[in-house]
Scaffold this active site. Sequence first.
Site, PDB file in Angstrom:
ATOM      1  N   CYS A 895       0.829  -1.206   0.000  1.00 20.96           N
ATOM      2  CA  CYS A 895       0.000   0.000   0.000  1.00 20.96           C
ATOM      3  C   CYS A 895       0.866   1.260   0.000  1.00 20.96           C
ATOM      4  O   CYS A 895       0.389   2.337  -0.336  1.00 20.96           O
ATOM      5  CB  CYS A 895      -0.948   0.001   1.185  1.00 20.96           C
ATOM      6  N   PHE A 896       2.132   1.127   0.380  1.00 22.79           N
ATOM      7  CA  PHE A 896       3.046   2.275   0.353  1.00 22.79           C
ATOM      8  C   PHE A 896       4.097   2.146  -0.752  1.00 22.79           C
ATOM      9  O   PHE A 896       4.954   3.022  -0.897  1.00 22.79           O
ATOM     10  CB  PHE A 896       3.768   2.423   1.700  1.00 22.79           C
TER      11      PHE A 896
END
Length: 928
Positions: A895-896
């Site tokens: 997600c990052f």
Amino acid sequence: MPDNVSGNRYGPRENDSYEEISSIGMSVRPSGSASSGISSLASCGEVESLPELPPQDEERLQRAARLLQQRLVLRQWLADHGLHNYYQRLLQMEVVSLEDVYWVEDNVARQALGKDLPRWIQARQTLPTSKEDLDVLKADLWSSVVKNSQHQDAWTWGGMLVVSVSVAGLVTLAAMTQPALAPEAKHSLLQYVTGKYLLPSNCRVHFEWEEPQLVGETMTFNVKFYQRNGQPYPICDKDNLIVEVTEGARRVATFIELGGMDPLAANTAVVKFTVRHAGQYRIAVLIGSCHVHGSPFVKNFLPGPPDPHKTVFVRHSSTVVCTAEIAHSMTIEPRDEYDNLCVFEISDKPVEGYNVNITQIGSSAGDSTPVDCSVQLEYDAPNQRIRLKVSFPKGGCYHATVSLSGIQLHNGDFDIIVLESAVARAVHNNVASKDPAICYAAKLLGMQGEKFTKPKKVFCFISPKQLTIKEYLLKFIPKRLVTFRLCPSTKFHFDSPNNQHEGYDSFTIDDGCQPPVELISHYRDIIAATFTLFLLKNIGGSETFADKQDFFYHEVRKHHQKHYHEKLSMKVHRDKLLETSMKSTKGFSVSDWCRNFEITFQGEQGVDWGGVRREWFELICASLFDAGKGLFESFGESQQALVHPNNKRPPHLKLKHYEFAGRIVGKCLYESALGGSYRQLVRARFTRSFLAQIIGLRVHYKYFEQDDPDLYLSKIKYILENDVEEMELYFVEEEYDNDGQLTRVAELIPGGSKVRVTNDMKLRYLDALAQHRLASSIRSEVDHFLRGLNELIPDNLLGIFDENELELLLCGTGEYSVADLRAHHIANGSSPEFLRVLDWFWTAVSNFTQEEMARLLQFTTGCSQLPPGGFQQLSPRFQITAAPTFENLPTAHTCFNQLCLPDYECYDHFEKALLLAISEGTEGFGMI
């Protein structure tokens, strides 16, 4: 230099008299022989030191000296070819140097040389075509000029006056014609004549190893630099030293250390590089664009000794099915720690160090009773492989481990099911049957996490696609209890003997998507063997992605062997591409879809030799799968967001569009199976949950991290890390419209509005939420997509891949640029340890294959495909962060887009850990 010569006398000025200018020539003396003066015109170029002139005057003198040298070289060249009589005439034609000869046109030369024109043309053809060779020729001609001048008598004062006047005139000419002079030479006249400049052909390379050398070592060689006159040359960064070490298309990183603090090593460069791939290497050492003496060099490197972590079974299965009293052969491929196939000499003993340990499954942990079996290892010299042959006198279920030098092989842990001869024949006949009807009785001990107080009698039905467990109500009404797909993710686990159920063999079936099922049966070995043989038949007998891909393409070609790949003309409109393409293919049969589309864009001229077809595939994929088109959606607003079927699509997009999209994907896979120029990639970035549903896997909450990172960070992660007892959370999902108004409340399980989520049930709640949001809500869309896809590609073929492998199959590995990644990444950390690991990371990825780069991108971002703009458009940027651990595997937060690198003792440990981390998702099937 005489003291009575003042500085203001050097260099012509407007008020200088001819006598003052001419005194320059009589005042210049060769260094070390002040009394001898200048004895010839050529010696003007041999002075080792010039008077201390103002910079402007010194430059003028140097220019004049170069012009003099150019003319003397030209005259010598003409004399060597019998054309010296035309020297003055050529000067009038502004031919003042050897370079000017190249540009004299034949019609102009004919006017000046007349009958000697053929000799001129022949002489001009002998001139070299490269600057380096021309420099060598000019140096030889200058040497002749100097040599000839040494045989002349010493000058008289009148001769000295002529030289003085000539030099003074050249100085004046240089001062007056500076803008018209040729560009500055690389070396000054003084350097050129004295040989005080770096000459690549004089440099020497000294290798510090003897051939052949094994891979894995850091290789070192020295380069010593010399001037043209043979004296050492102090090397520095400005000399543009280039060292290229390559093995085929692979380039090896090098480390160059120039000179050093020791004055005696100022002309030495030390070059280091590490070899990890066996083969022939080309080592090129250049100064600028010129090779040093002997370059390029060719060096051979041999593989190292076998390494247990890289030595593998070829076409290995985690479960091996044998027949009693018949030897079963398996192949071991010895590889070194860098994955090179090992080479053995005749005197070597390639099977030494191997150990095969076989135990019976179900025996107690402390039971050391040897298994009655025969094990034989032999070396297959032509194929450079080792054959392992095992033979058992009777049936049973065993576990085998193969080790080398006390360390277990990478895939040297597997199960062996031995069937009696009659049973083996029946099992093989069932697997080979076109319409198998295989059913074995068993007893169910528990399912869905619930243990039964009394075993339930069931039947295990096994087909080429699935294993289904059914019970019969009233002994004749079948009821399906659970179904497991026949794919690598479904695994058998053999349990220890259960005294409570003596006479039965216990086992567990687990596919990783639904709760495991516990069973006991007299036919356990037969059920497992039948399942294994079907599975090996489905995946081509090997678990690696490359082998499964080759098998998939072969089976697709075989499935459509009756359909001809003839050309089929299609006309489409660029502005209404999707509508006109669907209209053109509306009545197509499977045979038509297998033909070679020949695309014509209406209103455009052009013959489709493959380029127009590829453009159509790219455009139609964009029309179908881009989130902005409405048929598919993304859960985030990022340019890299993955796309998912949209159940809230615009009204003009119907379910038939998903069916058409499935056919397009199937068409791409079919064309790729044909290979060559027909290969087509699906230009899409599908969510992992959608890919999982294509191959029939159950969706669970872990897919949220990659598919919907916003929801994962705001809700899923919070629930996982916190106590849910006080959250008033129930098994329901609230749905809202675009204005934020609640539209409906969906129950995730029957009666979910009354079932409160507890800490013990939160994983079940999250799985139910994933099933609702990622699967149930788009069931119709997925079904129609699969309907179109399976018209061209049988569903059982897709099931041999996991979701990561399916994406590689559909979308390919793409083209990844390490330079693009280096230019558009973020490094979080500044400690010396992290900077060292970061440097190792760039060294590792510079040698990655395109598939390994795709795996790295999948591991870090959740998708192997980049946005159209490459790494620059990744949002958030590709991040590399230090992890506060030592010698652990790298981790990632998709997600990052964040890759976390621990610290390691050495580069080798780092590289092994990184490769293991990015490929650990592809595990085999088997029984434990």
